[in-house]
Design an enzyme around this catalytic site. Sequence first.
Site, mmCIF file in Angstrom:
data_model
loop_
_atom_site.group_PDB
_atom_site.id
_atom_site.type_symbol
_atom_site.label_atom_id
_atom_site.label_comp_id
_atom_site.label_asym_id
_atom_site.label_seq_id
_atom_site.Cartn_x
_atom_site.Cartn_y
_atom_site.Cartn_z
ATOM 1 N N GLY B 135 0.828 -1.444 0.119
ATOM 2 C CA GLY B 135 0.032 -0.240 -0.068
ATOM 3 C C GLY B 135 0.936 1.192 -0.121
ATOM 4 C CB SER B 169 -0.463 -5.974 -7.355
ATOM 5 O OG SER B 169 -0.144 -5.003 -8.749
ATOM 6 C CD GLU B 254 7.896 -1.266 -6.201
ATOM 7 O OE1 GLU B 254 8.224 -0.513 -5.231
ATOM 8 O OE2 GLU B 254 6.868 -1.839 -6.848
ATOM 9 C CD GLU B 394 9.330 7.780 -17.828
ATOM 10 O OE1 GLU B 394 8.295 7.524 -17.262
ATOM 11 O OE2 GLU B 394 9.378 7.626 -18.955
#
Lengths: 391, 411
Positions: B135, B169, B254, B394
């Site tokens: 979250g 997800s 991640e 980006e």
Amino acid sequence: MTQPKDFGFDDDAAMLRDTARKFLADHLPTDKLHRLVAANSDPYRTPACDWDQNLWRQIVALGWTTVAVPEADGGMGMKLAALAGLAEEVGRAALPSPFIATALATLVLRECGGEPARKLLGEIATGRAATLATTPRSGAWEIDACAVRLEGGKLQGSAWFVQDARKADVLIVKAASADGIALCAVPVNSAGVDIVPDAIIDLTRDQAHVQFDNVAVAPGQVLAAPGKGAAALAAAEPALLTIIAADMCGAAEWLLQTTAEYARLREQFGHQIGYFQAVKHPLVNLMIALDQAKSLVYNAACAVDSEPERAPAYARMAKAAAADVAAYASNRAIQFHGGIGFTWECAVHLYTKRQKHNQMFYGDGSYQRAKLAELLMGAVGSGAAVGYSSP
Amino acid sequence: MSEERSRDTPEQAEFRSHCRAWLTANPLPDAPVRLPQSAIEIMHTAQLDYLREWQRLAYAAGLIGCDYPVAEGGGGRKDCQIVANQEMQRAGRPFLPNILGLGMAAPTIHLHGTQTVRETLLPRLFSCADIWCQGFSEPGAGSDLANVQTFAERRGERWVINGHKVWTSLAHFADWMILLARSDRTNKYEGMTYFVVPIKAELGRAVTVRPLIKITGETGFNEVFFDGLEIPDDYRVGAVGQGWQVAQTTLLHERGAGPMVTPSSGRGGDPDRQIADAYGLIDLARTSPRAGKTAADDPVLRDRIMQLIIRQEGSRQGARRARVPALCEHPQRIPLQAKLVMSEIRQDACALAMEIQGAASSFAFSDANAPDGGEWALGYMNSYGVTIAAGTNEIQRNILGERVLGLAKSK
């Protein structure tokens, strides 16, 4: 065969590379390089050959020319990754010297075998500079492209794009004969050898074309007998491509770091220009492409030593990636330096010109990819399923 | 190539033998349903149940959490997860479903969580007894993640959570969430606190999960609404106000740049189609007609296929070089590129595959005429999930420019 995880880049290789970096930073800082090779900006100047011969003598004393010479022939016999590490530093310093030319000659000589080649390797280890005279006027890099004939023990014809010819002591001449390609060692001062300097864009090397007019070749000068030369050149080719690519990676790292430094210093609109993503993101793209090229260089170097069946494809990948990154690094470096980057005074053009030269030398990115595709996919129209799959 | 074995430590070599023996002795039955391409596209419990059982078995065999301490449910080994990953991939096993737990929650909890949280939650995470979600993003906090507004209000030894998370997800299956929440509205970066939050027990009460539909028509990510969810202070990870620092550990992992190797098994989709690999473009080109010949005879397409293979091999060799410090200019330089580079290679390879397929690329994967099971086209659509997630590419370029090249911060 399998590759070692560290690419064969061991502690000795790291020490050699670190020493080289410091030596070149101390003895050939960029401002000194500029004074050495860019003193004359006249576009019509006679072809120059500016280099520091005293520096070269020190380099020989440090043993750099012996790194790729087998131990049995008086060299250090290190892995190709060690030589790639040195070539990166030479590129980073844009060193004008016969180092790369001699390294490429060494890599060909290693594949020749036989007493004359071994004798010359020993001489290289003690400081004799050599260069390859293997390319015809057309600039074709293919091994069977040759405009020098060997008949009755005499050389006749011409070789072009001979690198650092005026710094070299001996030419490794590719010659065609009735029995196939031969390789001969020809001292530059031999009777009938005419070295004609070319006016070239790159200021950090010299180049020449060489006329051979009835040049006598004694048996002791035959490095690879007629019919044996092509195999030696083909065997050496992956290593040659890898070392040229390593030089480009080193120079690209200089361009990246120098431009990033400028982007941290130069301010416009109240910000360092590196604040703007039009500058920041291309520099990151350059870094990413450079890291891929560098990783491919060490993979190719390692394959030459440990996985030779894959070395031809891996070396094509390395040269293709390095050639493209050389061009991109130069392009962004000049652009992001702005007006000063367009001046003779700024050192960026020294690197840009060296990179352009190396980008095309032995084939640019699209040339390498066409050759790679032949290896991985078969020739165009072959319809053949070549057995070369994902590693 | 089989370089991995050549320099295994004795522990790695012994463990590799164990992995191989177990994987050989324990073949996985075929999936009862078509699997999605990755964990973040799991739509149905039939897909989840099959994958969950696979993760449970792999954990029981010691192939997951290998490098975590035994007290946290790990294997207590050193540098063995990478070995397990190589062997699971070699064996062609499908991906592990609890990917957000394994890749992000576990390393964050391990490095910042209390002993109780570490020892009670991590074993269940590794075994897939609990599914985890993340979250972080909110409608107003995407690239500017530190703008999160979901609020955690302290009430004695408890916290009350209110707010709205998005792009979450696996939330539709998740038992737990790692949550980055605001605990102080007066301080942007020092005003966040990090929690682990049990969401399943409160579904339909203080927690609402609403599925979002992706451009592929697949579900898999969600919006999550918190309406006065109460949690004990034990579920706080790191100090109050230090949430941003803790979140950096999550984000580093991640992006593939963290110290803990993420357990990773393989891919989904059709197990016979190796579409993630740019080398697969060669076979595709050989079987795709083009201008009276095959795409493999088209010089332009040959060049573009080679460009992708070179990038992919460069990235693969980069992962190898990142483990050779003497050949790295900066320790984070290659690791911070990982997600950016992999996602763009994947996107470009899938796009090129569609060009090679020509007219046939128009078939959806649900159409039997689709070449390669329609996986390339589906992969192209799904690739944006990765170029956007975990900080858009980006933002990754900003991070690389600022942290590695020292350029001025863009924000």
